[in-house]
Design an enzyme around this catalytic site. Structure first.
Site, mmCIF file in Angstrom:
data_model
loop_
_atom_site.group_PDB
_atom_site.id
_atom_site.type_symbol
_atom_site.label_atom_id
_atom_site.label_comp_id
_atom_site.label_asym_id
_atom_site.label_seq_id
_atom_site.Cartn_x
_atom_site.Cartn_y
_atom_site.Cartn_z
ATOM 1 N N ARG A 233 0.768 -1.153 -0.146
ATOM 2 C CA ARG A 233 0.073 0.075 -0.109
ATOM 3 C C ARG A 233 0.769 1.279 0.225
ATOM 4 O O ARG A 233 1.847 1.195 0.600
ATOM 5 C CB ARG A 233 -0.902 -0.059 1.321
ATOM 6 C CG ARG A 233 -2.088 -0.659 1.056
ATOM 7 C CD ARG A 233 -3.052 -0.064 0.029
ATOM 8 N NE ARG A 233 -4.260 -1.013 -0.202
ATOM 9 C CZ ARG A 233 -4.607 -1.818 -0.809
ATOM 10 N NH1 ARG A 233 -3.762 -2.427 -1.737
ATOM 11 N NH2 ARG A 233 -5.984 -2.478 -1.081
ATOM 12 N N GLU A 262 -3.379 8.025 -4.838
ATOM 13 C CA GLU A 262 -3.540 7.476 -6.287
ATOM 14 C C GLU A 262 -4.866 8.010 -6.831
ATOM 15 O O GLU A 262 -5.602 8.162 -6.256
ATOM 16 C CB GLU A 262 -3.504 5.780 -6.108
ATOM 17 C CG GLU A 262 -2.275 5.168 -5.651
ATOM 18 C CD GLU A 262 -2.482 3.773 -5.712
ATOM 19 O OE1 GLU A 262 -3.587 3.190 -6.035
ATOM 20 O OE2 GLU A 262 -1.601 3.036 -5.331
ATOM 21 N N HIS A 280 -0.656 0.821 -10.284
ATOM 22 C CA HIS A 280 -1.277 -0.298 -9.411
ATOM 23 C C HIS A 280 -1.824 -1.463 -9.955
ATOM 24 O O HIS A 280 -2.975 -1.719 -10.132
ATOM 25 C CB HIS A 280 -2.291 0.424 -8.630
ATOM 26 C CG HIS A 280 -2.918 -0.032 -7.257
ATOM 27 N ND1 HIS A 280 -3.500 0.433 -6.280
ATOM 28 C CD2 HIS A 280 -2.575 -1.628 -7.001
ATOM 29 C CE1 HIS A 280 -3.532 -0.366 -5.142
ATOM 30 N NE2 HIS A 280 -3.278 -1.563 -5.799
#
Length: 318
Positions: A233, A262, A280
């Site tokens: 993360r 993000e 991601h």
């Protein structure tokens, strides 16, 4: 017998939507022009939530007085307020295991890309520099002989370690406690792990317990040949400290699939020469994402058929 009503606040993959619609009355809130009005009409009927990419917090929970289960998409679940759900006796699930191998593959690939600067080398070709008889500069780092420190030796961490063994890497790890039956070298702190390795693989989940765990002190311990890889993360790494460490040579480079805010990536990171970035995509193959989505549906089906979830988050098992 009436079908249980399920709320879908955000879009899920079609395979999960179709599966849920076979057995439940599904309310797709994301399709409503006025979401608040639509939610007010159906709130008391909702008994389950199939959660896609989006948060679930107290503001939504309090509008669903009869909800029994929130089925999350993804192994990470920091976007779900688990304590609030626990307080209301609401089951929370996630989708572990089905993505382990895909994410581990990505982690190893990202590690090699970052250390050998493969993304930058590809761009060199695309920009025509190789055609101009300009060879790409020899990389100063190599995968050979490295020591890999894994922060978070869970399911995915172990899958990464297994792959790393094939590359001849010496493997160390740090977590909340030393694990039985694990032969890798254990360290009692993250700083100690960083000092013992030159490649730090971040696999830890997000949340308050790991917020900015990889900080300036850890990066300094990693040292000038150190490379940080993050497929966990974004919140686990202090990005400001990371940028500073890369700019002043405290560490060598980084490979990042996740970020603090993000999809926004700091310009300072993108300008650095030895930073490899991905959007991601750790689990983002269609096969794996379909399996994750089906597990969302399966958790809800199991709950209403047996009263038990297949993959509850760890807090629900205590």
């Amino acid at each position: 017998m009436a079908k249980p009503d399920i709320l879908m606040p955000y879009r899920l993959l079609p395979i999960a939507e179709a599966e849920l619609e076979k057995r439940f009355t599904v309310h797709k809130l994301f399709e409503a022009d006025d979401k608040d009005t639509q939610l007010a009409k159906i709130s008391e009927k909702i008994r389950g939530v199939a959660l896609g990419f989006g948060p679930f917090g107290p503001d939504l929970l309090e509008k669903l007085p009869n909800v029994e289960i929130v089925a999350g998409f993804g192994v990470g679940y920091d976007h779900i307020d688990v304590p609030a759900c626990l307080g209301q006796n609401v089951m929370v699930t996630h989708t572990p295991d089905v993505l382990n191998e895909e994410v581990a593959d990505t982690a190893i690939g990202l590690m090699i890309m970052a250390i050998r600067e493969l993304g930058q080398a590809e761009q060199w070709v695309r920009e025509g520099k190789w055609a101009e008889r300009k060879p790409y500069p020899t990389t100063q780092a190599t995968v050979r002989g490295r020591t890999l420190g894994i922060f978070g030796l869970g399911r995915i961490g172990k899958a990464i370690a297994k792959r790393a063994e094939a590359f001849g890497l010496d493997i160390h790890y740090y977590g909340r406690s030393k694990q039985d039956g694990v032969d890798y070298t254990y360290h009692a702190s993250l700083t100690e792990l960083a000092a013992a390795c030159d490649t730090l693989m971040v696999v830890a989940p997000g949340g308050p317990a790991t917020q900015h765990a990889v900080n300036a002190e850890v990066l300094k311990a990693l040292g000038p040949t150190g490379v940080v890889i993050n497929i966990g993360r974004g919140s686990v790494i202090d990005e400001t400290a990371l940028i500073a460490a890369l700019e002043d040579g405290t560490i060598y480079g980084a490979g990042l699939d996740v970020f603090e805010d993000e999809p926004n990536v700091p310009d300072a990171l993108l300008k650095l020469p030895r930073v490899t970035v991905l959007p991601h995509v750790g689990s983002a193959s269609q096969a794996t994402r379909d399996a994750m989505a089906l597990l969302v549906a399966d958790n809800i089906k199991s709950w209403f058929e047996t009263g038990k979830a297949i993959t509850p988050v760890p807090e629900m098992k205590k």
